[in-house]
Enzyme design. Structure first.
Site, mmCIF file in Angstrom:
data_model
loop_
_atom_site.group_PDB
_atom_site.id
_atom_site.type_symbol
_atom_site.label_atom_id
_atom_site.label_comp_id
_atom_site.label_asym_id
_atom_site.label_seq_id
_atom_site.Cartn_x
_atom_site.Cartn_y
_atom_site.Cartn_z
ATOM 1 C CD GLU A 88 18.106 -49.772 8.143
ATOM 2 O OE1 GLU A 88 18.134 -49.531 6.924
ATOM 3 O OE2 GLU A 88 17.970 -48.885 9.007
ATOM 4 C CG HIS A 138 23.948 -46.488 10.622
ATOM 5 N ND1 HIS A 138 23.583 -46.426 11.948
ATOM 6 C CD2 HIS A 138 22.855 -46.092 9.925
ATOM 7 C CE1 HIS A 138 22.340 -46.012 12.055
ATOM 8 N NE2 HIS A 138 21.872 -45.804 10.829
#
Length: 456
Positions: free
Chosen positions: A46, A303
């Site tokens: 990402e 995350h």
């Protein structure tokens, strides 16, 4: 003396251009964090925007004076005879918006490649974007000074946007299947193999079973953290990081959405797998980036990261790749059931879009003719003509646009998805037959040994 260790990090950066909160600040902080680490290999997911990658490159360039840009990679050649901590970068381009994947390495990257997944969402799911980013598996062959070639695969599988229904389970299984083929092919060439990334799959899923059973990949977390004797109900969010390796949707993370139905502790979705041999062994694994950044007062990403430290030694030129375990047959049966169910749903959706095209195409012609006819009839009343033209034009344009979208998504993308499902199902069926054949042969050998032992 050259090091016989290998340290690896995997981190989902949550770098969506508009949707990610405080993206620029966080990505800058991640760049500075990486510049201060001792990792040999870093896999990022990402990392969507070029300016974020460029900033990361510039930060490390200030500390490590190596820089050269390639279309598919950025390397840092020496200007003063020293070596940088992260000498080479590889940014992978795919799809309309890019893959969001990057690999950073202390040691030279000898080659890179990108395998785009065959099944990757649907073009009508515009806001989810998986179809348009062209998700896949990025790989980089890295020349370790002692261990030789280490091929690192970095990936980000299709998300399960609805945990309860998981409409994309079939696509994610297909993606995992493609990864199993890639890692097994790499291992057959005598390379050390590491497969890291955000797999969007918990350890209890078929995706995980397929990777560990069929591909024979080892999960570094389970290898270094035996199953905890503490009941899950007795774990706290903090202790779950140590015992379960939770990386996503943890209550400890500032960015966790409390409405997500993933349970009170979160999930383990980020992994570092590897092909375990006598020449590559994992010695430790940690969940990292668990503390908020002191300056930002928030976590670097939604995350947590995963860290692994290996012992590495030269691998032989070619080493036999173990066959899948006999129990894999049952897993492949389950995979086939899921693929078949999702294939049927996809075909039904595509048929609906084709029917929509067949209906909207004549409607477009009808509205166009009606607009022309009514405009000519009402020509004697000028105020009515513009209204007829606008309304009729809008209806015609809407039907025409709908017909084109239905044709592209139902016929073009639909046929591609249908054929890919068929191909993956055939491959899995062949693999299942092979696994069953191997199991039968092993069973016959065991029976022969038993009979010979009795005779003796």
């Amino acid at each position: 003396m050259a090091s016989t260790t290998l340290s690896v990090l995997s981190l989902n950066c949550w770098g969506l251009g508009v949707l990610s909160k405080r993206r620029e600040e966080r990505l800058h902080a991640i760049a500075h964090y990486l510049a201060a680490t001792d990792y040999d290999i870093v896999g990022l997911q990402e990392l969507w925007l070029f300016e974020d990658f460029d900033y990361l490159k510039s930060v490390t360039k200030d500390v490590f004076p190596y820089a050269k840009y390639f279309y598919r990679s950025v390397s840092m050649p020496s200007t003063n005879g020293s070596r940088s901590v992260l000498e080479i970068f590889a940014l992978f381009h795919s799809g309309v918006l890019g893959s969001g994947l990057a690999i950073l390495a202390r040691y030279p990257i000898t080659s890179t490649s990108y395998h785009r997944f065959s099944l990757n969402g649907h073009p009508l799911e515009i806001l989810r974007g998986d179809y348009y980013v062209g998700k896949g598996a990025a790989s980089a062959c890295i020349q370790h000074p002692v261990g030789g070639i280490v091929e690192v695969f970095n990936t980000h599988l299709h998300a399960d946007y609805d945990v309860k229904t998981d409409k994309h389970h079939g696509h994610r299984l297909s993606q995992a299947w493609e990864i199993t083929k890639l890692v097994r092919a790499s291992a057959r060439q005598g390379r050390h193999v590491i497969a890291l990334g955000d797999y969007n799959s918990a350890p209890t899923t078929l995706v995980y079973s397929l990777l560990t059973s069929y591909a024979r990949l080892t999960d570094i977390w389970l290898e270094t953290h035996p199953v905890s004797s503490i009941p899950t109900a007795d774990l706290t969010p903090a202790s779950s990081l140590l015992h379960l390796g939770i990386t996503c949707d943890s209550p400890l993370n500032h960015w966790t959405n409390p409405r997500l139905p993933r349970g009170p502790l979160g999930d383990r979705l980020d992994y570092i797998f590897y092909f375990r041999t006598a020449h590559l062994r994992c010695r430790s694994a940690l969940v990292v980036c668990t503390e908020p950044d002191l300056q930002l007062q928030c976590h670097l990403s939604d995350h947590f990261g995963v860290e692994a430290r290996f012992e590495i030694s030269p691998a032989p030129a070619a080493e036999p790749v173990p066959d899948p375990a006999a129990a894999t047959s049952a897993i492949l049966d389950q995979v086939l059931v899921i693929l078949g169910a999702h294939h049927a749903v996809a075909r039904s959706k595509h048929r609906g879009l084709v029917y929509a095209f067949l209906i909207l195409t004549p409607l477009t012609l009808v509205f166009w003719i009606l607009t022309a006819v009514l405009a000519s009839i009402e020509a004697t009343r000028p105020p009515a003509v513009p209204i007829i033209a606008v309304v009729g034009g809008l209806m015609t344009a809407a039907c025409a646009a709908g017909a084109v979208i239905a044709l592209v998504c139902g016929f073009v993308a639909g046929h591609e998805e249908d054929r890919t499902f068929r191909e993956v199902v055939e491959e899995v069926e062949r693999a299942r037959v092979r696994v069953e054949t191997i199991a039968q042969e092993e069973g016959e050998e065991e029976r022969e040994i038993e009979s010979e032992t009795r005779l003796l």
